[in-house]
Design a protein around this motif. Sequence first.
Motif, mmCIF file in Angstrom:
data_model
loop_
_atom_site.group_PDB
_atom_site.id
_atom_site.type_symbol
_atom_site.label_atom_id
_atom_site.label_comp_id
_atom_site.label_asym_id
_atom_site.label_seq_id
_atom_site.Cartn_x
_atom_site.Cartn_y
_atom_site.Cartn_z
ATOM 1 N N TYR A 110 -45.677 45.672 58.026
ATOM 2 C CA TYR A 110 -44.748 45.585 56.908
ATOM 3 C C TYR A 110 -44.654 46.959 56.266
ATOM 4 C CZ TYR A 110 -46.102 40.676 57.412
ATOM 5 O OH TYR A 110 -46.378 39.435 57.914
ATOM 6 N N VAL A 111 -43.516 47.250 55.635
ATOM 7 C CA VAL A 111 -43.322 48.524 54.952
ATOM 8 C C VAL A 111 -42.693 48.251 53.587
ATOM 9 C CG1 VAL A 111 -41.027 48.994 55.947
ATOM 10 C CG2 VAL A 111 -42.481 50.895 55.234
ATOM 11 N N ASN A 112 -43.040 49.105 52.598
ATOM 12 C CA ASN A 112 -42.420 48.979 51.281
ATOM 13 C C ASN A 112 -41.501 50.162 51.033
ATOM 14 O OD1 ASN A 112 -44.142 51.068 50.616
ATOM 15 N ND2 ASN A 112 -45.375 49.910 49.182
ATOM 16 N N ALA A 113 -40.948 50.269 49.826
ATOM 17 C CA ALA A 113 -39.971 51.307 49.510
ATOM 18 C C ALA A 113 -40.577 52.706 49.516
ATOM 19 C CB ALA A 113 -39.342 51.021 48.147
ATOM 20 N N THR A 114 -41.882 52.828 49.278
ATOM 21 C CA THR A 114 -42.528 54.145 49.266
ATOM 22 C C THR A 114 -43.112 54.509 50.627
ATOM 23 O OG1 THR A 114 -44.591 53.166 48.463
ATOM 24 C CG2 THR A 114 -43.059 53.996 46.798
ATOM 25 N N LYS A 115 -42.699 53.817 51.669
ATOM 26 C CA LYS A 115 -43.132 54.078 53.052
ATOM 27 C C LYS A 115 -44.633 53.892 53.236
ATOM 28 C CE LYS A 115 -39.113 55.079 54.716
ATOM 29 N NZ LYS A 115 -38.448 54.166 55.599
ATOM 30 N N GLU A 116 -45.199 52.925 52.539
ATOM 31 C CA GLU A 116 -46.577 52.524 52.769
ATOM 32 C C GLU A 116 -46.548 51.295 53.671
ATOM 33 O OE1 GLU A 116 -48.517 53.946 48.526
ATOM 34 O OE2 GLU A 116 -48.130 51.823 48.875
ATOM 35 N N TYR A 117 -47.419 51.310 54.663
ATOM 36 C CA TYR A 117 -47.420 50.245 55.663
ATOM 37 C C TYR A 117 -48.595 49.303 55.440
ATOM 38 C CZ TYR A 117 -43.795 52.656 58.257
ATOM 39 O OH TYR A 117 -42.599 53.222 58.634
ATOM 40 N N LYS A 118 -48.316 48.027 55.558
ATOM 41 C CA LYS A 118 -49.340 46.991 55.525
ATOM 42 C C LYS A 118 -49.447 46.457 56.942
ATOM 43 C CE LYS A 118 -50.092 42.337 53.773
ATOM 44 N NZ LYS A 118 -49.520 41.247 52.961
ATOM 45 N N LEU A 119 -50.637 46.525 57.515
ATOM 46 C CA LEU A 119 -50.847 46.138 58.900
ATOM 47 C C LEU A 119 -51.713 44.884 58.961
ATOM 48 C CD1 LEU A 119 -51.780 49.695 60.193
ATOM 49 C CD2 LEU A 119 -49.519 48.667 60.184
ATOM 50 N N ASP A 120 -51.233 43.853 59.624
ATOM 51 C CA ASP A 120 -52.043 42.669 59.908
ATOM 52 C C ASP A 120 -52.702 42.900 61.256
ATOM 53 O OD1 ASP A 120 -51.191 41.487 57.587
ATOM 54 O OD2 ASP A 120 -49.740 40.168 58.546
ATOM 55 N N VAL A 121 -54.027 42.970 61.271
ATOM 56 C CA VAL A 121 -54.760 43.279 62.502
ATOM 57 C C VAL A 121 -55.785 42.192 62.793
ATOM 58 C CG1 VAL A 121 -54.469 45.781 62.290
ATOM 59 C CG2 VAL A 121 -56.452 44.694 61.282
ATOM 60 N N THR A 122 -56.146 42.111 64.070
ATOM 61 C CA THR A 122 -57.200 41.215 64.521
ATOM 62 C C THR A 122 -58.248 42.054 65.237
ATOM 63 O OG1 THR A 122 -55.591 39.439 64.818
ATOM 64 C CG2 THR A 122 -57.722 39.175 65.899
ATOM 65 N N ILE A 123 -59.494 41.896 64.794
ATOM 66 C CA ILE A 123 -60.614 42.578 65.442
ATOM 67 C C ILE A 123 -61.589 41.491 65.857
ATOM 68 C CG2 ILE A 123 -62.466 44.259 65.196
ATOM 69 C CD1 ILE A 123 -60.814 45.593 63.004
ATOM 70 N N GLY A 124 -61.671 41.251 67.131
ATOM 71 C CA GLY A 124 -62.513 40.167 67.628
ATOM 72 C C GLY A 124 -61.940 38.837 67.181
ATOM 73 N N ASP A 125 -62.689 38.088 66.405
ATOM 74 C CA ASP A 125 -62.195 36.816 65.892
ATOM 75 C C ASP A 125 -61.872 36.892 64.405
ATOM 76 O OD1 ASP A 125 -64.796 37.143 65.092
ATOM 77 O OD2 ASP A 125 -65.368 35.049 65.359
ATOM 78 N N THR A 165 -58.070 55.154 66.604
ATOM 79 C CA THR A 165 -59.232 55.995 66.336
ATOM 80 C C THR A 165 -60.255 55.271 65.467
ATOM 81 O OG1 THR A 165 -57.851 57.966 66.455
ATOM 82 C CG2 THR A 165 -59.981 58.204 65.382
ATOM 83 N N ALA A 166 -59.794 54.649 64.390
ATOM 84 C CA ALA A 166 -60.706 54.001 63.447
ATOM 85 C C ALA A 166 -61.225 52.667 63.971
ATOM 86 C CB ALA A 166 -60.010 53.800 62.107
ATOM 87 N N TYR A 167 -60.365 51.897 64.636
ATOM 88 C CA TYR A 167 -60.724 50.563 65.125
ATOM 89 C C TYR A 167 -60.234 50.418 66.566
ATOM 90 C CZ TYR A 167 -60.995 49.932 60.070
ATOM 91 O OH TYR A 167 -61.280 50.077 58.736
ATOM 92 N N PRO A 168 -61.018 50.878 67.527
ATOM 93 C CA PRO A 168 -60.563 50.880 68.927
ATOM 94 C C PRO A 168 -60.245 49.489 69.478
ATOM 95 C CG PRO A 168 -62.549 52.201 68.682
ATOM 96 C CD PRO A 168 -62.330 51.502 67.390
ATOM 97 N N SER A 169 -60.926 48.464 69.012
ATOM 98 C CA SER A 169 -60.692 47.124 69.560
ATOM 99 C C SER A 169 -59.700 46.314 68.731
ATOM 100 C CB SER A 169 -62.012 46.371 69.648
ATOM 101 O OG SER A 169 -62.562 46.186 68.353
ATOM 102 N N ALA A 170 -59.053 46.939 67.762
ATOM 103 C CA ALA A 170 -58.117 46.225 66.886
ATOM 104 C C ALA A 170 -56.795 45.963 67.595
ATOM 105 C CB ALA A 170 -57.867 47.029 65.622
ATOM 106 N N VAL A 171 -56.225 44.794 67.312
ATOM 107 C CA VAL A 171 -54.917 44.422 67.839
ATOM 108 C C VAL A 171 -53.971 44.308 66.650
ATOM 109 C CG1 VAL A 171 -53.611 42.656 69.060
ATOM 110 C CG2 VAL A 171 -55.956 43.169 69.753
ATOM 111 N N LYS A 189 -52.589 58.146 57.129
ATOM 112 C CA LYS A 189 -53.725 58.236 56.208
ATOM 113 C C LYS A 189 -53.953 56.846 55.598
ATOM 114 C CE LYS A 189 -55.359 60.722 52.192
ATOM 115 N NZ LYS A 189 -55.010 61.671 51.129
ATOM 116 N N TRP A 190 -55.234 56.392 55.590
ATOM 117 C CA TRP A 190 -55.566 55.070 55.074
ATOM 118 C C TRP A 190 -55.487 55.038 53.561
ATOM 119 C CZ3 TRP A 190 -54.962 51.926 58.789
ATOM 120 C CH2 TRP A 190 -55.361 52.239 60.072
ATOM 121 N N ALA A 196 -48.250 57.989 64.285
ATOM 122 C CA ALA A 196 -49.421 58.479 63.554
ATOM 123 C C ALA A 196 -50.287 57.303 63.083
ATOM 124 C CB ALA A 196 -48.983 59.313 62.357
ATOM 125 N N ILE A 197 -49.653 56.214 62.668
ATOM 126 C CA ILE A 197 -50.401 55.032 62.224
ATOM 127 C C ILE A 197 -51.072 54.353 63.409
ATOM 128 C CG2 ILE A 197 -50.177 52.743 61.180
ATOM 129 C CD1 ILE A 197 -48.007 53.890 59.388
#
Length: 98
Positions: free
Chosen positions: A67-82, A56-62, A94-95, A49-50
């Motif tokens: 990372y995940v915490n105890a409440t199942k919230e995810y932190k995503l390190d992404v690269t979009i272009g440079d 959907t939100a960022y088609p060119s994102a890599v 859900k963001w 789902a993530i």
Amino acid sequence: MKKLILSAAIVLGSLSTYATTAPIVSSAIKTVSIQEEYTEVKLEEVPEAIKAALKTAYPSAVLDKAYVNATKEYKLDVTIGDKKGNLFADATGKWIQK
């Protein structure tokens, strides 16, 4: 002579208004930083789902790291272009604003 004394009184009276001191106002700003514990997870362990919400939100994102915490919230390190940045999402894709 009257005019001279009157003029001196006016000048001295106007100088006394400039001699007043302005009140000192100090405002203190307190910043509280709450750091949550995130542990790194493999990219294969990120819920679909993530991944779908990211495409959907960022088609060119890599997706670089996740990372995940105890409440199942995810932190995503992404690269979009440079540009690199962080996104936060819950397990349903859900963001989250942080």
